[in-house]
Design an enzyme around this catalytic site. Structure first.
Site, PDB file in Angstrom:
ATOM      1  N   SER A 204       0.803  -1.228   0.000  1.00 15.89           N
ATOM      2  CA  SER A 204       0.000   0.000   0.000  1.00 15.89           C
ATOM      3  C   SER A 204       0.832   1.273   0.000  1.00 15.89           C
ATOM      4  CB  SER A 204      -0.944   0.009   1.203  1.00 15.89           C
ATOM      5  OG  SER A 204      -0.230  -0.103   2.418  1.00 15.89           O
TER       6      SER A 204
ATOM      7  N   ASP B 154      -2.451   8.276   8.048  1.00 16.35           N
ATOM      8  CA  ASP B 154      -3.351   7.457   8.842  1.00 16.35           C
ATOM      9  C   ASP B 154      -2.508   6.606   9.773  1.00 16.35           C
ATOM     10  OD1 ASP B 154      -2.346   5.428   7.223  1.00 16.35           O
ATOM     11  OD2 ASP B 154      -4.174   5.195   6.041  1.00 16.35           O
TER      12      ASP B 154
ATOM     13  N   HIS C 178       0.327   4.856   7.155  1.00 17.49           N
ATOM     14  CA  HIS C 178       1.020   5.427   6.004  1.00 17.49           C
ATOM     15  C   HIS C 178       1.470   6.863   6.241  1.00 17.49           C
ATOM     16  CE1 HIS C 178      -1.954   2.410   4.524  1.00 17.49           C
ATOM     17  NE2 HIS C 178      -0.879   1.972   3.892  1.00 17.49           N
TER      18      HIS C 178
END
Length: 370
Positions: free
Chosen positions: A34, A333, A336
């Site tokens: 991600s 968040d 990340h």
């Protein structure tokens, strides 16, 4: 109309200029999780998604709309591409009609929640493990050969940059408590790291076998400092988890040794670069105020405690918390970095010394000719 010698010379100069410019174009093939996913997970059934606001709120090409990037703006790969002169970003492999981009911009194969190991991210349901990402590249390569032939394909791949940003989810899966229904005998830390190293080495050699000649291998960052892990590990005084970071440092050391070994095996026709993202990110965490941040612990978006959800529903009263100034936070968040942190990391990896990128940095890799 008479075709004069001057016309011929003019045409040849234009063709030569076009050929010269084509040699300077940037083609990148991106693999990972991600941290570098740009939307592949939008096309699969998964709990790991970034397709709703406020994700992408600062991503200018989309006008602030979500693109599947797990941050508020650009990823590290996006930023490095821009600094190297790219005018657009490699599209996600699973997006429709991306084949034509393969030769000229490259493709992004990364998938949120994925890892080096196939079983990593199982709780998120859909994800594309590294092994499958490499398989998807092989499909792209077959298309290139079909359109341009083997020789021209190899010429493109020889000058393209391949990057792998993966391993974080494997570590997170290892350190988090087991769920009884999925519980298995846990390997020792050393054995688990050996398993990771063995598998990523296989995929690196597999990429080399199908034409990769410039490869960036990004180490795992200090996950012991991300909000999710600090909460999970009940880190005292809200500090980083030293236990987790020590595990990562051990993995990164072994990974850098693999890069050295591959360079000895395949040089001078191939260059593998180890990118020490751990060192860069720790510099940011330790000196965040010097970089202009006001917070290096709490996430800008979402809760600081489970379930760590970052979203913005149609009903504004149901929206998760969102900081006023994203540029002042290290973490977007619970997992990340913000675009502001990504910019710092990208600059360091691009132009850093041998303590950051070894044996050469990414800008030097871009210019490298075997």
């Amino acid at each position: 109309m008479e075709f004069s010698r001057s016309h011929f010379i003019t045409i040849m100069l234009v063709v030569s200029a076009m050929n010269f410019l084509s040699c300077l174009c940037l083609t990148t093939f991106v693999f990972g999780d991600s941290l570098v996913d740009v939307g592949n997970n939008d096309y699969i059934f998964t709990l790991s998604r970034a397709d709703s606001p406020p994700y992408g709120i600062d991503f200018k090409p989309s006008g602030g709309q979500p693109t599947g990037r797990f941050t508020n703006g650009r990823t590290i790969s996006d930023i490095i591409d821009e600094y190297l002169g790219a005018k657009s970003f490699p599209p996600p492999f699973l997006a429709p009609n991306t084949e034509v981009d393969t030769m000229y911009r490259g493709i992004n194969y990364a998938s949120g929640a994925s890892g080096i190991l196939d079983e990593t991210g199982l709780l998120f349901l859909g994800r594309i493990p590294l092994r499958e990402q490499v398989k998807n590249f092989e499909e792209s390569r077959r298309y290139m050969v079909k359109v341009k032939g083997e020789n021209e394909t190899m010429e493109v791949l020889k000058n393209a940059i391949f990057s792998l940003t993966v391993g974080s989810n494997d570590i997170i899966n290892y350190i988090q408590p087991s769920i009884p229904i999925f519980q298995t005998n846990k390997a020792s830390p050393s054995d688990y790291l050996d398993h990771m190293i063995s598998n990523i080495t296989i995929q690196l050699k597999r990429l080399h076998g199908v034409g990769a000649r410039k490869v960036v291998v990004v180490g795992v960052g200090p996950l012991g400092c991300i909000p999710f892990v600090r909460t999970l590990q009940f880190a005292p005084n809200d500090e980083c988890s030293e236990e987790v970071n020590q595990l990562i440092e051990a993995y990164n050391f072994r990974l850098s040794e693999v890069v050295d070994q591959l360079n000895q095996e395949f040089n001078p026709k191939t260059m593998f670069v180890y990118a020490n993202s751990y060192a860069v990110f720790m510099q940011i965490i330790d000196n965040y105020q010097q970089y202009g941040f006001v917070d290096a612990k709490q996430p800008c978006c979402g809760g600081y405690f489970p379930p760590f959800v970052c979203y913005k529903g149609q009903n504004q009263n149901r929206s998760s918390s969102l900081c006023d100034d994203r540029s002042k936070y290290v973490f977007w968040d619970a997992y990340h970095p913000t675009e502001a942190a990504n910019i710092i990391i990208a600059k360091e990896l691009l132009d850093g010394d041998e303590t950051i990128s070894s044996p050469i940095n990414i800008r030097q890799l871009y210019a490298y000719r075997s």
